[in-house]
Write an enzyme that holds these catalytic residues in place. Structure first.
Site, PDB file in Angstrom:
ATOM      1  N   ASP A   1       6.991   3.837   0.289  1.00  0.00           N
ATOM      2  CA  ASP A   1       6.511   4.104  -1.074  1.00  0.00           C
ATOM      3  C   ASP A   1       6.881   2.930  -1.993  1.00  0.00           C
ATOM      4  O   ASP A   1       8.054   2.732  -2.296  1.00  0.00           O
ATOM      5  CB  ASP A   1       7.155   5.416  -1.561  1.00  0.00           C
ATOM      6  CG  ASP A   1       6.558   5.931  -2.852  1.00  0.00           C
ATOM      7  OD1 ASP A   1       5.824   5.182  -3.517  1.00  0.00           O
ATOM      8  OD2 ASP A   1       6.842   7.101  -3.198  1.00  0.00           O
TER       9      ASP A   1
ATOM     10  N   HIS B   1      -4.489   9.193  -1.463  1.00  0.00           N
ATOM     11  CA  HIS B   1      -3.697   8.868  -2.653  1.00  0.00           C
ATOM     12  C   HIS B   1      -3.858   7.392  -3.031  1.00  0.00           C
ATOM     13  O   HIS B   1      -4.033   7.063  -4.206  1.00  0.00           O
ATOM     14  CB  HIS B   1      -2.227   9.214  -2.390  1.00  0.00           C
ATOM     15  CG  HIS B   1      -1.322   8.922  -3.541  1.00  0.00           C
ATOM     16  ND1 HIS B   1      -1.339   9.661  -4.708  1.00  0.00           N
ATOM     17  CD2 HIS B   1      -0.379   7.960  -3.722  1.00  0.00           C
ATOM     18  CE1 HIS B   1      -0.437   9.169  -5.547  1.00  0.00           C
ATOM     19  NE2 HIS B   1       0.155   8.138  -4.975  1.00  0.00           N
TER      20      HIS B   1
HETATM   21  C1  HEM Z   1       5.438  12.833  -5.245  1.00  0.00           C
HETATM   22  C2  HEM Z   1       4.438  12.136  -5.723  1.00  0.00           C
HETATM   23  C3  HEM Z   1       3.968  10.833  -5.150  1.00  0.00           C
HETATM   24  C4  HEM Z   1       4.139  10.343  -3.895  1.00  0.00           C
HETATM   25  C5  HEM Z   1       4.839  11.002  -2.706  1.00  0.00           C
HETATM   26  C6  HEM Z   1       3.503   9.045  -3.858  1.00  0.00           C
HETATM   27  C7  HEM Z   1       3.440   8.225  -2.743  1.00  0.00           C
HETATM   28  C8  HEM Z   1       2.766   7.022  -2.705  1.00  0.00           C
HETATM   29  C9  HEM Z   1       2.621   6.207  -1.524  1.00  0.00           C
HETATM   30  C10 HEM Z   1       3.213   6.538  -0.152  1.00  0.00           C
HETATM   31  C11 HEM Z   1       1.871   5.140  -1.849  1.00  0.00           C
HETATM   32  C12 HEM Z   1       1.387   4.018  -0.913  1.00  0.00           C
HETATM   33  C13 HEM Z   1       2.309   2.865  -0.823  1.00  0.00           C
HETATM   34  C14 HEM Z   1       2.459   2.102  -2.104  1.00  0.00           C
HETATM   35  O1  HEM Z   1       1.652   1.241  -2.439  1.00  0.00           O
HETATM   36  O2  HEM Z   1       3.413   2.432  -2.803  1.00  0.00           O
HETATM   37  C15 HEM Z   1       1.565   5.249  -3.253  1.00  0.00           C
HETATM   38  C16 HEM Z   1       0.838   4.338  -3.979  1.00  0.00           C
HETATM   39  C17 HEM Z   1       0.599   4.423  -5.328  1.00  0.00           C
HETATM   40  N1  HEM Z   1       0.918   5.467  -6.148  1.00  0.00           N
HETATM   41 FE1  HEM Z   1       1.881   7.143  -5.613  1.00  0.00          FE
HETATM   42  N2  HEM Z   1       2.976   8.784  -5.102  1.00  0.00           N
HETATM   43  C18 HEM Z   1       3.233   9.845  -5.911  1.00  0.00           C
HETATM   44  C19 HEM Z   1       2.870   9.984  -7.236  1.00  0.00           C
HETATM   45  C20 HEM Z   1       2.233   9.040  -7.978  1.00  0.00           C
HETATM   46  C21 HEM Z   1       1.922   9.153  -9.376  1.00  0.00           C
HETATM   47  C22 HEM Z   1       2.277  10.347 -10.269  1.00  0.00           C
HETATM   48  C23 HEM Z   1       1.297   8.004  -9.744  1.00  0.00           C
HETATM   49  C24 HEM Z   1       0.778   7.596 -11.092  1.00  0.00           C
HETATM   50  C25 HEM Z   1       0.284   8.422 -11.978  1.00  0.00           C
HETATM   51  C26 HEM Z   1       1.200   7.171  -8.568  1.00  0.00           C
HETATM   52  C27 HEM Z   1       0.655   5.920  -8.546  1.00  0.00           C
HETATM   53  C28 HEM Z   1       0.544   5.134  -7.424  1.00  0.00           C
HETATM   54  C29 HEM Z   1      -0.056   3.814  -7.429  1.00  0.00           C
HETATM   55  C30 HEM Z   1      -0.582   3.059  -8.639  1.00  0.00           C
HETATM   56  C31 HEM Z   1      -0.027   3.371  -6.113  1.00  0.00           C
HETATM   57  C32 HEM Z   1      -0.546   2.034  -5.574  1.00  0.00           C
HETATM   58  C33 HEM Z   1      -2.012   2.147  -5.269  1.00  0.00           C
HETATM   59  C34 HEM Z   1      -2.545   0.813  -4.774  1.00  0.00           C
HETATM   60  O3  HEM Z   1      -2.881  -0.018  -5.620  1.00  0.00           O
HETATM   61  O4  HEM Z   1      -2.605   0.618  -3.560  1.00  0.00           O
HETATM   62  N3  HEM Z   1       1.779   7.835  -7.513  1.00  0.00           N
HETATM   63  N4  HEM Z   1       2.110   6.407  -3.752  1.00  0.00           N
END
Ligand code: HEM
Length: 433
Positions: free
Chosen positions: A250, A343
């Site tokens: 993450d 996601h």
């Molecule tokens: C428990 C809740 C969440 C989990 C488990 C989670 C998990 C992840 C994971 C595994 C990734 C892919 C790896 C990475 O690029 O970091 C990711 C990407 C991302 N997440 Fe989350 N996330 C959560 C909540 C959120 C929330 C609330 C937001 C914003 C409102 C968010 C925004 C993003 C963004 C901007 C990316 C990168 C997307 C990209 O450009 O590839 N996430 N998240």
């Protein structure tokens, strides 16, 4: 200009999460067009499509060999991060292993001058504690001796700014709009003054928190405390992308401090008044992660939920964590290899001005009745303008995000992060000017 003193083993960390420590971390996002027309689909359909993804059947849980024991960094219990400077520490600082987020509520009828006195007092405590010195009248000063990269970062909620000078409240400093997925609880939401206390040592965090709260006691009450953790310092190479409690890598697509765009995303000009210059904003969302139902999902379904492999965080169209995802690739039966409702696909901004910088911590609370897990994420994101950067992403995720089946936001708060200060000054002083 950032303020961090190089730490002995943070000067030249191996590139995060890559299978080869010498391999350069690739940064920057391809601005591919997102095809989001598919609409919502049920879990059955998602799981069905997921199992059809080529070559993604149960990758196995063994950690990559480069994360094996014996490659840990050196202990650095006495390492310090400078407190004084143009910007507050704790944001560009390589994330410490432990982070407590404490929100205070100012006592009713507190006069404006008393807010200034509180900030002076807490600034002085934070400056001392982060350098390994006891706080003012510290009854357990021995506990301050190993700061382990302690940082204390101050954030101002709407209530504090309104009390001091309402005309100076940035337009984005307010509660977020209501989202359909939210089940917010007051005990994890809002707050007038945030203390973000991070260190590689949990005892240091606990002591710093107690000292700060002792001195804040006559000015404010504690509204909520959220205690977060990553892997203990020394268990993996510094700079490795964190894992959350779903087991996912993450933080891969994150504009980390040394990468292109970070300056603009976090510290760039936003819609804020002069007192926030060299500051930023912080959104904290406490998000429950239902590990009990996550357990029902097989490895390929887990991969599909984000569009990345569980084992090393690589996009489902690549092999390495930092490979650029290709959203045009179809699998053998004609479905996108990275689902439109994954996601990553939904969170990835098409517009580069909407990027955010995430610095999350895990939490592990008491399970609800009948469950065995009370886990989740203290999602913390920094951006120069909440309304321009954070809100559109959250809106997209609210409309459609496969992860929503296992996650529920239960807390939400927005803070302005004022700039740093020089010795003799105090955090937030320009608000009082
Ligand atoms: C428990 C809740 C969440 C989990 C488990 C989670 C998990 C992840 C994971 C595994 C990734 C892919 C790896 C990475 O690029 O970091 C990711 C990407 C991302 N997440 Fe989350 N996330 C959560 C909540 C959120 C929330 C609330 C937001 C914003 C409102 C968010 C925004 C993003 C963004 C901007 C990316 C990168 C997307 C990209 O450009 O590839 N996430 N998240």
């Amino acid at each position: 200009m950032t303020r961090e003193a190089p730490q002995e083993d943070h000067d030249n960390p191996p590139q995060p999460g890559t299978s080869d420590p010498a391999k350069p971390r690739r940064r920057g996002l391809a601005r591919r067009h997102l095809i989001l027309g598919g609409g919502a689909a049920g879990l059955g359909a998602l799981a069905g499509a997921a199992t059809l993804l080529p070559g993604r059947a149960s990758d196995g849980g063994a950690p990559p060999s480069d994360m094996a024991a014996g490659q840990a960094g050196e202990p650095h219990g006495t390492g310090t991060v400078p407190f004084f400077g143009a910007r507050q520490a704790g944001i560009d600082t390589d994330a410490q292993a432990h982070g407590n987020f404490v929100a205070l509520e100012l006592r009713p009828e507190l006069p404006r001058e008393r807010v200034g006195a509180l900030l002076r007092l807490l600034t002085d405590d934070a400056a001392r504690l982060t350098q390994g010195l006891g706080a003012l009248a510290d009854t357990e000063a021995e506990l301050a001796a190993s700061p382990a990269r302690l940082t204390v970062t101050f954030g101002f909620g709407p209530g504090l700014v309104d009390l001091v000078d309402p005309a100076q409240r940035p337009p984005w400093l307010m509660p977020l709009p209501a989202f359909g997925i939210d089940r917010l609880r007051p005990e994890f939401s809002g707050g007038d003054l945030l203390l973000q206390i991070c260190s590689d040592d949990p005892l240091t965090v606990a002591h710093a928190q107690r000292m700060l709260l002792k001195d804040a006691r006559s000015f404010a009450t504690v509204k909520w405390v959220q205690q977060g953790f990553r892997r203990a310092y020394g268990t993996e190479r510094p700079g490795t992308t964190m894992r959350n409690l779903f087991g996912q890598v993450d933080g891969t697509s994150n504009p980390v401090p040394s990468s292109e765009g970070h300056e603009e995303v976090v510290w760039g000009a936003g819609s804020h008044p002069a007192w926030v210059e060299n500051g930023t904003s912080l959104v904290i969302r406490r998000i429950e992660m239902n590990l009990d139902t996550w357990d029902e999902l097989d490895r390929s379904g887990r991969d599909a939920s984000v569009g990345r492999r569980m084992d090393n965080g690589a996009p489902l169209t690549g092999t390495d964590e930092f490979d650029e995802p290709d959203f045009q690739v179809l699998n053998t039966v004609g479905f996108p290899a990275i689902e439109d409702f994954s996601h990553m696909r939904r969170a990835r901004p098409e517009d580069p001005s909407q990027r955010i910088f995430r610095r999350a911590y895990n939490y592990d609370g008491a399970p609800a009745a009948g469950q065995i897990s009370g886990s989740g994420l203290i999602f913390a994101s920094y951006q120069s303008d909440v309304a321009r950067q954070f809100t559109p992403i959250q809106q997209r995720l609210d409309e459609l995000d496969m992860l929503n089946q296992w996650t529920v936001p239960i807390g939400s708060a927005v803070f302005a992060i004022p700039p740093g200060c020089e010795e003799g000054g105090f955090i937030g002083e320009h608000l009082f000017a």
